[in-house]
Design a protein around this motif. Sequence first.
Motif, PDB file in Angstrom:
ATOM      1  N   SER A 477     -19.458  -5.962  -3.760  1.00 11.69           N
ATOM      2  CA  SER A 477     -18.758  -6.828  -4.371  1.00 11.69           C
ATOM      3  C   SER A 477     -17.341  -6.825  -3.945  1.00 11.69           C
ATOM      4  N   GLY A 478     -16.981  -6.160  -3.359  1.00 12.19           N
ATOM      5  CA  GLY A 478     -15.742  -5.806  -2.783  1.00 12.19           C
ATOM      6  C   GLY A 478     -14.814  -5.269  -3.988  1.00 12.19           C
ATOM      7  N   LEU A 479     -15.310  -4.667  -5.041  1.00 12.60           N
ATOM      8  CA  LEU A 479     -14.692  -4.177  -6.264  1.00 12.60           C
ATOM      9  C   LEU A 479     -14.535  -2.625  -6.323  1.00 12.60           C
ATOM     10  N   GLY A 480     -15.342  -1.841  -5.458  1.00 15.16           N
ATOM     11  CA  GLY A 480     -15.546  -0.443  -5.926  1.00 15.16           C
ATOM     12  C   GLY A 480     -14.207   0.109  -5.816  1.00 15.16           C
ATOM     13  N   LEU A 481     -13.460  -0.012  -4.674  1.00 12.37           N
ATOM     14  CA  LEU A 481     -12.231   0.672  -4.453  1.00 12.37           C
ATOM     15  C   LEU A 481     -11.334   0.255  -5.610  1.00 12.37           C
ATOM     16  N   VAL A 482     -11.386  -1.153  -5.734  1.00 10.10           N
ATOM     17  CA  VAL A 482     -10.223  -1.520  -6.767  1.00 10.10           C
ATOM     18  C   VAL A 482     -10.657  -1.142  -8.115  1.00 10.10           C
ATOM     19  N   ILE A 483     -11.829  -0.826  -8.535  1.00 11.75           N
ATOM     20  CA  ILE A 483     -12.157  -0.459  -9.942  1.00 11.75           C
ATOM     21  C   ILE A 483     -11.647   1.180  -9.736  1.00 11.75           C
ATOM     22  N   SER A 484     -12.005   1.945  -8.674  1.00  8.96           N
ATOM     23  CA  SER A 484     -11.845   3.390  -8.520  1.00  8.96           C
ATOM     24  C   SER A 484     -10.257   3.399  -8.650  1.00  8.96           C
ATOM     25  N   LYS A 485      -9.414   2.763  -7.852  1.00  8.41           N
ATOM     26  CA  LYS A 485      -7.891   2.803  -7.886  1.00  8.41           C
ATOM     27  C   LYS A 485      -7.289   2.501  -9.246  1.00  8.41           C
ATOM     28  N   LYS A 486      -7.885   1.632  -9.832  1.00  7.00           N
ATOM     29  CA  LYS A 486      -7.467   1.145 -11.460  1.00  7.00           C
ATOM     30  C   LYS A 486      -7.787   2.498 -12.419  1.00  7.00           C
ATOM     31  N   LEU A 487      -9.077   3.054 -12.203  1.00  4.16           N
ATOM     32  CA  LEU A 487      -9.384   4.040 -13.046  1.00  4.16           C
ATOM     33  C   LEU A 487      -8.460   5.339 -12.883  1.00  4.16           C
ATOM     34  N   THR A 488      -8.127   5.494 -11.515  1.00  4.73           N
ATOM     35  CA  THR A 488      -7.389   6.640 -11.214  1.00  4.73           C
ATOM     36  C   THR A 488      -6.009   6.756 -11.806  1.00  4.73           C
ATOM     37  N   GLU A 489      -5.272   5.539 -11.734  1.00  5.07           N
ATOM     38  CA  GLU A 489      -3.938   5.168 -12.093  1.00  5.07           C
ATOM     39  C   GLU A 489      -3.854   5.177 -13.809  1.00  5.07           C
ATOM     40  N   LEU A 490      -5.204   5.012 -14.352  1.00  6.09           N
ATOM     41  CA  LEU A 490      -5.437   5.072 -15.659  1.00  6.09           C
ATOM     42  C   LEU A 490      -5.608   6.496 -16.180  1.00  6.09           C
ATOM     43  N   MET A 491      -5.916   7.331 -15.384  1.00  6.29           N
ATOM     44  CA  MET A 491      -6.119   8.658 -15.514  1.00  6.29           C
ATOM     45  C   MET A 491      -4.682   9.485 -14.991  1.00  6.29           C
ATOM     46  N   GLY A 492      -3.788   8.897 -14.469  1.00  4.80           N
ATOM     47  CA  GLY A 492      -2.581   9.371 -14.374  1.00  4.80           C
ATOM     48  C   GLY A 492      -2.502   9.808 -12.702  1.00  4.80           C
ATOM     49  N   GLY A 493      -3.321   9.518 -11.995  1.00  3.70           N
ATOM     50  CA  GLY A 493      -3.474  10.034 -10.485  1.00  3.70           C
ATOM     51  C   GLY A 493      -3.381   8.861  -9.567  1.00  3.70           C
ATOM     52  N   ARG A 494      -3.610   9.099  -8.381  1.00  2.00           N
ATOM     53  CA  ARG A 494      -3.556   7.965  -7.214  1.00  2.00           C
ATOM     54  C   ARG A 494      -4.639   8.128  -6.311  1.00  2.00           C
ATOM     55  N   LEU A 495      -4.895   7.395  -5.420  1.00  2.00           N
ATOM     56  CA  LEU A 495      -5.872   7.222  -4.734  1.00  2.00           C
ATOM     57  C   LEU A 495      -5.242   6.610  -3.147  1.00  2.00           C
ATOM     58  N   GLU A 496      -5.542   7.442  -2.315  1.00  2.00           N
ATOM     59  CA  GLU A 496      -5.084   7.170  -0.928  1.00  2.00           C
ATOM     60  C   GLU A 496      -6.110   7.029   0.236  1.00  2.00           C
ATOM     61  N   MET A 497      -5.778   6.358   1.183  1.00  2.00           N
ATOM     62  CA  MET A 497      -7.003   6.214   2.395  1.00  2.00           C
ATOM     63  C   MET A 497      -6.326   6.329   3.632  1.00  2.00           C
ATOM     64  N   ILE A 498      -6.933   7.252   4.688  1.00  2.00           N
ATOM     65  CA  ILE A 498      -6.441   7.183   5.689  1.00  2.00           C
ATOM     66  C   ILE A 498      -7.618   7.096   6.651  1.00  2.00           C
ATOM     67  N   SER A 499      -7.299   6.142   7.749  1.00  2.00           N
ATOM     68  CA  SER A 499      -8.602   5.766   8.676  1.00  2.00           C
ATOM     69  C   SER A 499      -8.247   5.502   9.838  1.00  2.00           C
ATOM     70  N   GLU A 500      -9.273   5.567  10.944  1.00  2.00           N
ATOM     71  CA  GLU A 500      -8.889   5.301  12.134  1.00  2.00           C
ATOM     72  C   GLU A 500     -10.329   4.575  12.733  1.00  2.00           C
ATOM     73  N   GLU A 501     -10.375   3.256  13.257  1.00  2.00           N
ATOM     74  CA  GLU A 501     -11.445   2.616  13.775  1.00  2.00           C
ATOM     75  C   GLU A 501     -12.178   3.426  14.705  1.00  2.00           C
ATOM     76  N   GLY A 502     -13.303   3.452  14.683  1.00  2.00           N
ATOM     77  CA  GLY A 502     -14.501   4.282  15.281  1.00  2.00           C
ATOM     78  C   GLY A 502     -14.338   5.724  14.924  1.00  2.00           C
ATOM     79  N   GLU A 503     -13.716   6.138  14.539  1.00  2.00           N
ATOM     80  CA  GLU A 503     -13.430   7.731  14.181  1.00  2.00           C
ATOM     81  C   GLU A 503     -13.809   8.360  12.793  1.00  2.00           C
ATOM     82  N   GLY A 504     -13.553   7.458  11.780  1.00  2.00           N
ATOM     83  CA  GLY A 504     -13.918   7.763  10.486  1.00  2.00           C
ATOM     84  C   GLY A 504     -12.772   7.500   9.444  1.00  2.00           C
ATOM     85  N   THR A 505     -13.110   7.934   8.239  1.00  2.00           N
ATOM     86  CA  THR A 505     -12.237   7.595   7.113  1.00  2.00           C
ATOM     87  C   THR A 505     -12.090   8.690   6.166  1.00  2.00           C
ATOM     88  N   THR A 506     -10.784   9.005   5.587  1.00  2.00           N
ATOM     89  CA  THR A 506     -10.691  10.252   4.571  1.00  2.00           C
ATOM     90  C   THR A 506      -9.929   9.471   3.483  1.00  2.00           C
TER      91      THR A 506
END
Length: 891
Positions: A477-506
């Motif tokens: 649905s394209g909502l998974g990361l949005v929900i995760s980020k909002k829940l993370t902020e609700l818990m007082g944390g933060r969500l970050e993403m680093i990615s390189e095309e063809g190499e993977g994502t962290t």
Amino acid sequence: MPTSINTRFGIRQRLLLLTLFPLLFISLVLGAYFTMTRLQDAENILVERGQLLARLVASSSEFALMTGNNELLKSISKGPFQEKDVADVLFLNGEYQLIQRSAQFPISLKVAAPSAYIHDQYWYFTQPVSTTGIPFLDNPEFQETESISDTVGWVIVIMSESRKEKQEQQILLASISLLLLAFVSSAVLALRFGKRISQPILGLTQVMERIQTGSLDTRVTNTYTGEFNLLAQGLNGLADTIQKLVTNQENRINLATRKLQATLHHLEQQNTALAKASKRADEANKAKDEFLARMSHELRTPLTSVVGFAKLMKQSPCSPEQLEHIRIINQTSLMLLSIIDDILDFSKLQQDAITLELIDFNLEEIIYDVLEMQAPKAHEKGLELITHMQPRQDLDVIGDPTRLRQIISNLIANAVKFTQSGTVEVHVDISPINNQQSLYTLKVIDTGIGIPQEHLEQLFQAFMQADTSITRRFGGSGLGLVISKKLTELMGGRLEMISEEGEGTTVSLYLPFKPSENRPLIKVEPPTYNNEQNIVICEGNVSQRRSLIEILFRQTERVINVRSIDECLQHLAPHNTFMVGLPAKATSEEERIFHASLSLLSSQGNLVVAMLPSDCQLPIEHPTNLIPISKPARPDALFKALNLPYYLLQTGQENNENLLPISVVLAEDNEFNRLLISKILEKSGINVFPAATGVEAIEQTQAQQPDLVIMDVHMPVMDGLEATSHIKQKYPDLPVIALTANIIAHEHHALISAGISKVLLKPVNDDELISTIRYLTVGNTTNSISQSPHSKQEKVTNIEDYDVSTSQIEEELGRLCQQIHDSFTARNTQIIGEVNHQLIGLAGLYELPEIECCASEIHNILHTAPVNWKELWYAIWQLKRVLKSVNKTDG
């Protein structure tokens, strides 16, 4: 609020300003430039004239200065002195001493002054009087190269600025006159053009104002040109239309008035109907507010039924083509369920309707729960799921495990979805923040397709994905990361993403948690524990091997790691334990070598632990010293298999002494459900007093004076909500736990308002039930019971642990189905509804979505007036068929 310029000035004034401002600005700039130029010219003329006079007088006075003839000097100065602006003519000798002057007024002579300077409104022009020596020889060859000159005196011409000032006044007067002439000309032109533009507009405006005041027969009669003529025609046409409409409206009003006068005696009935309509509107508004919540029940139930039926079809004889169709049905149904859950969670987050719990839990357990859930899909693609974490005792924290599990599940599910080969790794690190909190960093690292840098930000926007083709390829649905980020902020944390095309994502998740020190753990020492044994790890994946070594180092350092089966066989020796891993999606040759090595290792009497992907199993008959364990291996399960010390979490069964002598009134209308819950409670040492209706629950509460009441929400005679209100009126401090299969937030809030202490969802989670009873009766300061609706628990009660067989459930389901059939024959909808409600509760309690869907259909037909007996018969017939299919499958 200040008045804007549009309201202060009309069109004529604005046209005047628009015309005057540029002209005035240009006139001022040009006038200032030319005035300054002319003033400078006047001064230059004065200086040039003074210097010229000084040179002429100096050239004439050479002889007089040489001879000292003052009369001659006086005669020479008489001519220049006659000029109006010449104030004085002075003659000085070679020593700069005054010899002769023409006037008498204070002067200021400056030695070594420039040739022209001003002092006290007088200009001083100094010119030396020089004489040139007479050559003695006529022959130019014998003359000196430089002329011999000598200064015999000085001439100073003093000039007044009066003439210059008069000239400057004339210049300024002329400039101002020209500016005024330009301003007046511009104003006349602006007024003229403004009038030509504004007059038609004012005329049209006046016509419009008269039309607005009710003079609908007013028309534009003046003749205009260009666009004003078109505007006038349009205004006349508009006036004609309005006049016709008003006339028609007046006729309709007159007709309506006559009808209204004829029907005034029905006004009271109309007011009553209006009140009913208002009530219906309020109910519709309320229904709109509950739509998203009800959508969960209305959509999830049939979709769960689709999944259940697909499972039944898969277990029946099917062709390969039919099996593929069933797989697609199951896959798309689960995908749709996930999308529905995402939309509901997103709606709750948008409305700030999610309340976080603060209870003790272990972060390691949640991560492994999620990994086990994603393991089948990951292993099907050949992915290795790997963890690198701290010891479990360091991961005991206080927070909301349900919402954290949702965040981690979204992150790992995305990593598995977008990774075609390689690994998905979970790293957990801890760093202290202060004495009360620590920062827990969870990183999910995959070797997937990666994300372009320009698309990273939009991933955290609702319904957005990095590529429009992703939805077609992978779904979601394209909502998974949005929900995760909002829940993370609700818990007082933060969500970050680093990615390189063809190499993977962290993806990095940073959350502050307060460490828990009250998790009741039991250390189990296996009787065969030998701290001298060596554990040989044979795992091809380097990162997986390092993860296993980190886990084993928690209990022992006698670990040997090898990369191949051949190296593993070299360590065959007594007291050695072997851990052999099979790669995910291994080839047939790899599987053959793997099983052959297991047989060889286990035949020597060594303990062998086989680490298998979720889609692989050992043969049914295998040696007892060969222990299979699924990847990724939980640390405590791994320790237990290796006969190393491991930890167990204390539950109600280990803490019976803390629960005694607790007594509970259990209100449940279904006898079979009542039996199961009673066994759960009795196994934990709790005295149970059953009740089948709300009335019986009140009576039992008054008679037994229990420590707690467990109340089913929907019961005959008196439901749980009304029974709870009666109990709370007499025993306001008595805790009450509500059991319901309904996840609608409105109903949960109504239960809380009635005095419910905790809402638990069906199917019952026995551990959660016992821990809730412990909290509400014994007390536990580290737990907080949330009064917000919960999501459905992933872990449910295993009925086999309480001596309840599947055949007993089938008998109870058959009995209820027969009662519904008999009641249908007797045309008794009340009994059908009561028995059907029991059937819904039973199906929800034991996770039978196919039966729950059929029973929900019967419920909907019964609540539609009038009852459609044909549809009811079809729903009952479908229920019987589903029940027969379930019994046949279980058998």
